[in-house]
Design a protein around this motif. Structure first.
Motif, PDB file in Angstrom:
ATOM      1  N   ARG A 293      73.534  43.314  83.774  1.00 50.22           N
ATOM      2  CA  ARG A 293      72.517  43.322  82.730  1.00 50.22           C
ATOM      3  C   ARG A 293      72.059  44.738  82.405  1.00 50.22           C
ATOM      4  NH1 ARG A 293      69.907  38.852  85.535  1.00 50.22           N
ATOM      5  NH2 ARG A 293      68.832  40.562  86.504  1.00 50.22           N
ATOM      6  N   TRP A 294      72.102  45.087  81.147  1.00 55.45           N
ATOM      7  CA  TRP A 294      71.700  46.421  80.714  1.00 55.45           C
ATOM      8  C   TRP A 294      70.205  46.633  80.898  1.00 55.45           C
ATOM      9  CZ3 TRP A 294      68.050  47.132  77.011  1.00 55.45           C
ATOM     10  CH2 TRP A 294      67.767  46.055  76.160  1.00 55.45           C
ATOM     11  N   GLN A 295      69.401  45.569  80.818  1.00 53.19           N
ATOM     12  CA  GLN A 295      67.948  45.710  80.940  1.00 53.19           C
ATOM     13  C   GLN A 295      67.547  46.264  82.301  1.00 53.19           C
ATOM     14  OE1 GLN A 295      69.555  42.900  79.996  1.00 53.19           O
ATOM     15  NE2 GLN A 295      68.475  41.853  78.342  1.00 53.19           N
ATOM     16  N   ASP A 296      68.218  45.799  83.345  1.00 51.22           N
ATOM     17  CA  ASP A 296      67.890  46.263  84.692  1.00 51.22           C
ATOM     18  C   ASP A 296      68.240  47.739  84.851  1.00 51.22           C
ATOM     19  OD1 ASP A 296      67.175  43.621  85.162  1.00 51.22           O
ATOM     20  OD2 ASP A 296      69.138  43.113  85.975  1.00 51.22           O
ATOM     21  N   TRP A 297      69.420  48.111  84.352  1.00 48.71           N
ATOM     22  CA  TRP A 297      69.827  49.516  84.431  1.00 48.71           C
ATOM     23  C   TRP A 297      68.898  50.388  83.595  1.00 48.71           C
ATOM     24  CZ3 TRP A 297      72.637  51.100  88.203  1.00 48.71           C
ATOM     25  CH2 TRP A 297      73.572  50.241  88.784  1.00 48.71           C
ATOM     26  N   ALA A 298      68.493  49.906  82.425  1.00 51.94           N
ATOM     27  CA  ALA A 298      67.579  50.674  81.575  1.00 51.94           C
ATOM     28  C   ALA A 298      66.249  50.895  82.278  1.00 51.94           C
ATOM     29  CB  ALA A 298      67.371  49.954  80.246  1.00 51.94           C
ATOM     30  N   ALA A 299      65.736  49.870  82.952  1.00 49.89           N
ATOM     31  CA  ALA A 299      64.469  50.013  83.673  1.00 49.89           C
ATOM     32  C   ALA A 299      64.587  51.064  84.779  1.00 49.89           C
ATOM     33  CB  ALA A 299      64.041  48.665  84.258  1.00 49.89           C
ATOM     34  N   VAL A 300      65.701  51.047  85.491  1.00 49.72           N
ATOM     35  CA  VAL A 300      65.902  52.031  86.559  1.00 49.72           C
ATOM     36  C   VAL A 300      65.929  53.440  85.972  1.00 49.72           C
ATOM     37  CG1 VAL A 300      67.512  52.857  88.322  1.00 49.72           C
ATOM     38  CG2 VAL A 300      67.055  50.406  88.096  1.00 49.72           C
ATOM     39  N   VAL A 301      66.664  53.632  84.896  1.00 54.25           N
ATOM     40  CA  VAL A 301      66.769  54.963  84.282  1.00 54.25           C
ATOM     41  C   VAL A 301      65.413  55.425  83.745  1.00 54.25           C
ATOM     42  CG1 VAL A 301      67.789  56.261  82.358  1.00 54.25           C
ATOM     43  CG2 VAL A 301      69.220  54.767  83.766  1.00 54.25           C
ATOM     44  N   ILE A 302      64.707  54.544  83.030  1.00 54.54           N
ATOM     45  CA  ILE A 302      63.390  54.897  82.498  1.00 54.54           C
ATOM     46  C   ILE A 302      62.452  55.277  83.637  1.00 54.54           C
ATOM     47  CG2 ILE A 302      61.339  54.004  81.320  1.00 54.54           C
ATOM     48  CD1 ILE A 302      63.338  52.151  79.747  1.00 54.54           C
ATOM     49  N   GLY A 303      62.426  54.458  84.678  1.00 54.22           N
ATOM     50  CA  GLY A 303      61.542  54.726  85.812  1.00 54.22           C
ATOM     51  C   GLY A 303      61.849  56.043  86.498  1.00 54.22           C
ATOM     52  N   VAL A 304      63.127  56.314  86.708  1.00 52.05           N
ATOM     53  CA  VAL A 304      63.518  57.563  87.379  1.00 52.05           C
ATOM     54  C   VAL A 304      63.163  58.769  86.518  1.00 52.05           C
ATOM     55  CG1 VAL A 304      65.517  58.908  88.153  1.00 52.05           C
ATOM     56  CG2 VAL A 304      65.279  56.519  88.842  1.00 52.05           C
ATOM     57  N   VAL A 305      63.418  58.697  85.217  1.00 49.05           N
ATOM     58  CA  VAL A 305      63.092  59.821  84.331  1.00 49.05           C
ATOM     59  C   VAL A 305      61.594  60.092  84.332  1.00 49.05           C
ATOM     60  CG1 VAL A 305      63.044  60.572  81.913  1.00 49.05           C
ATOM     61  CG2 VAL A 305      65.130  59.609  82.874  1.00 49.05           C
TER      62      VAL A 305
END
Length: 123
Positions: A7-19
């Motif tokens: 799921r792209w949503q989970d990966w997007a959340a991880v990237v947003i959070g890390v940034v």
């Protein structure tokens, strides 16, 4: 678990959070901005990772959405709205987190259709 990790949503959340969590390394912040961004960013990333590992928890996208709202409000609540870089990072990160959480919700609820939710399964 493989379907959940795609799921792209989970990966997007991880990237947003890390940034957001790491952004105090390259922009000017005060203590309130730095800790708000680190804590909320890390929690968003953890929520994304947790949803990857356990898509059966429909509350995770809701929690992610709440964290996004808190991230968006943090510049005003924590008093760093006058710090352009930190404030805009929090505002943009918050909006993206809420949108990501909203995109994850329908997919998560589809997992529960036909499992006591009162809706018929589709073949």
């Amino acid at each position: 678990m493989k379907a959940a990790m795609a799921r792209w949503q989970d990966w997007a959340a991880v990237v947003i959070g890390v940034v957001v969590a790491l952004s105090p390394l390259w922009m000017d912040t005060n203590d309130a901005a730095m800790w708000s961004m680190i804590v909320l960013g890390a929690l968003v990333a953890v929520a994304g990772l947790a949803h990857m590992m356990s898509a059966e928890m429909p509350a995770l996208p809701w929690a992610m959405g709440v964290l996004g709202v808190l991230m968006f409000l943090s510049p005003w609540v924590m008093g760093f709205a006058d710090m352009a870089g930190a404030a805009w990072t929090s505002w943009i990160g918050g909006v993206l987190t809420v949108l990501t959480a909203m995109a994850a919700m329908p997919e998560g609820s589809r997992l529960h259709i036909g499992h006591g939710g009162g809706l018929a399964t589709h073949h």
